[in-house]
Design an enzyme around this catalytic site. Structure first.
Site, PDB file in Angstrom:
ATOM      1  N   CYS A 217      -0.368   0.961   7.277  1.00 29.71           N
ATOM      2  CA  CYS A 217      -1.000   1.233   6.070  1.00 29.71           C
ATOM      3  C   CYS A 217      -2.486   1.602   6.120  1.00 29.71           C
ATOM      4  CB  CYS A 217      -1.103  -0.001   5.186  1.00 29.71           C
ATOM      5  SG  CYS A 217       0.624  -0.744   4.647  1.00 29.71           S
TER       6      CYS A 217
ATOM      7  N   GLU B 201       0.867  -1.110   0.026  1.00 28.24           N
ATOM      8  CA  GLU B 201       0.082  -0.116   0.001  1.00 28.24           C
ATOM      9  C   GLU B 201       0.755   1.344   0.083  1.00 28.24           C
ATOM     10  OE1 GLU B 201      -2.402  -3.162   2.410  1.00 28.24           O
ATOM     11  OE2 GLU B 201      -0.204  -2.521   2.035  1.00 28.24           O
TER      12      GLU B 201
ATOM     13  N   GLU C  78      12.760 -32.139  -3.842  1.00 30.29           N
ATOM     14  CA  GLU C  78      13.091 -32.382  -5.151  1.00 30.29           C
ATOM     15  C   GLU C  78      13.450 -34.031  -5.334  1.00 30.29           C
ATOM     16  OE1 GLU C  78      15.452 -30.631  -8.052  1.00 30.29           O
ATOM     17  OE2 GLU C  78      14.153 -28.755  -8.102  1.00 30.29           O
TER      18      GLU C  78
ATOM     19  N   SER D  42      19.090 -40.988 -14.321  1.00 33.39           N
ATOM     20  CA  SER D  42      17.754 -40.183 -14.569  1.00 33.39           C
ATOM     21  C   SER D  42      18.018 -39.021 -15.240  1.00 33.39           C
ATOM     22  CB  SER D  42      17.282 -39.906 -13.238  1.00 33.39           C
ATOM     23  OG  SER D  42      18.157 -38.907 -12.128  1.00 33.39           O
TER      24      SER D  42
ATOM     25  N   ASP E 157      23.716 -38.303  -6.885  1.00 32.83           N
ATOM     26  CA  ASP E 157      23.629 -37.286  -8.249  1.00 32.83           C
ATOM     27  C   ASP E 157      24.452 -36.146  -7.780  1.00 32.83           C
ATOM     28  OD1 ASP E 157      21.703 -39.045  -9.487  1.00 32.83           O
ATOM     29  OD2 ASP E 157      19.901 -37.668  -8.700  1.00 32.83           O
TER      30      ASP E 157
END
Length: 337
Positions: free
Chosen positions: A99, A66, A266, A183, A215
């Site tokens: 605000c 705002e 993930e 993968s 990985d």
């Protein structure tokens, strides 16, 4: 503190309000995740059918949406209509005035609010202060959409933990890797780029120890101009984490982790299953490639279901997107609060 509605507006006003509020909520997305620990709020100031000011919560939480919109609007804010995706704050802090007071000082004509602020420092007091100043207030314009847009902050307020998204990139038969663990890559370039965008919208990202050992993922954001938005790296493990990583012994340990209101999971199958079994996943991102692996590694380990009937009624399909030859389906956990 529950605040009631003003007299019911006409269908024309309701339609107009929804159009402007949709734009306001979209604007609020510019603040994710940089506004944390404050909510990502959007604000539009409209006068004579034209936007004269717009704002969104800035990095670190100030200025508020705002305040930014009012500064842009200047004197044109007088008698204008203000659209805010969250109730304007009522508390004064060392970082700036409330605000609600700023809107009153600017002489705005009316304020349309998507949803009431659950923060006890405001929670209806901002609305009451605006109405006491003679400003027309209309509440509950697209509340579900607004809460969804600020889901990380809202989840922290209601559940005292981060908002958690689980990403699964699978073949059509639900595999995340070949039987030997390879993968790279199941999904194509556009799906992977979208995954990096999701990383940039979360404060932290998590994998299991097995995924790290197999990985060695960097989990950074590799989109031009957004590299600095790489999230904190977390690992679900009972062992010490490598340098640059934070170890979590269990999903519940997230509740004690400061500075994280949004988490992206993930991998891998055991880590995903652990958070699902703890019922801590709020959003599911299912990327599917048009391939079949057969005999590959499944995307999930056991999540504790004892019978098929227990699997129903948990997830609501929210959206679907084509990303090259891949498809993304977004689901949200069905919760009553």
């Amino acid at each position: 503190m529950q605040i009631g509605h003003e007299e019911s507006p006409s269908p024309e006003i309701l339609k107009r309000d929804r159009l402007w509020m949709a734009a306001c909520i979209a604007l609020s997305q510019r603040a994710r995740p940089d506004s944390a620990p404050n909510p990502n709020v959007g604000c539009l100031i409209v006068r004579d059918g034209h936007v004269v000011g717009r704002g969104w919560t800035q990095a670190g939480g100030r200025p508020h949406a705002e305040a930014m919109a009012l500064q842009q609007a200047g004197r044109r804010a007088q008698r204008a209509t203000v659209y805010a995706s969250l109730e304007p704050c009522a508390h004064i802090s060392a970082r700036g005035p409330s605000c609600a007071d700023l809107l009153i000082q600017a002489g705005v004509g009316e304020v349309v609010i998507a949803t009431q602020d659950p923060d006890p420092r405001t929670n209806g007091q901002g609305i009451a202060r605006l109405r006491a100043a003679g400003i027309l207030v209309r509440l509950s314009c697209m509340p579900d959409e607004a809460r969804r847009a600020m889901a990380p902050w809202w989840t922290r307020q209601l559940r005292q933990r981060p908002y958690i998204s689980l990403k699964l990139a699978t073949s059509l038969d639900g595999c995340i890797a070949m039987a030997d663990g390879s993968s790279r890559w199941i999904t194509g370039d556009r799906a992977r780029a979208h995954g990096h965008l999701e990383r940039a919208r979360h404060q932290a990202i998590l994998v299991g120890r097995g995924t790290y050992d197999a990985d060695a993922p960097t989990l950074d954001v590799r989109l031009a101009g957004m590299e600095q938005r790489s999230p904190k790296r977390l690992m679900l493990t009972s062992q010490p984490a490598p340098d640059g990583w934070t170890a979590l012994a269990s999903p519940d340990a997230l509740r004690d982790l400061e500075g994280v209101d949004s988490l992206l999971i993930e991998g891998g199958a055991k880590a995903a299953a652990a958070f699902l079994q703890a019922d801590m996943v709020d959003r599911l991102l299912l990327y599917r490639a048009p391939i079949l692996l057969g005999g590959g590694r499944p995307c999930l380990a056991d999540i504790g279901l004892e019978q098929l009937a227990d699997a129903h009624g948990w997830w609501q399909h929210r959206s679907q997107h084509r990303l090259g030859s891949d498809q993304l389906d977004v689901y949200e956990r069905i919760r009553k609060d």
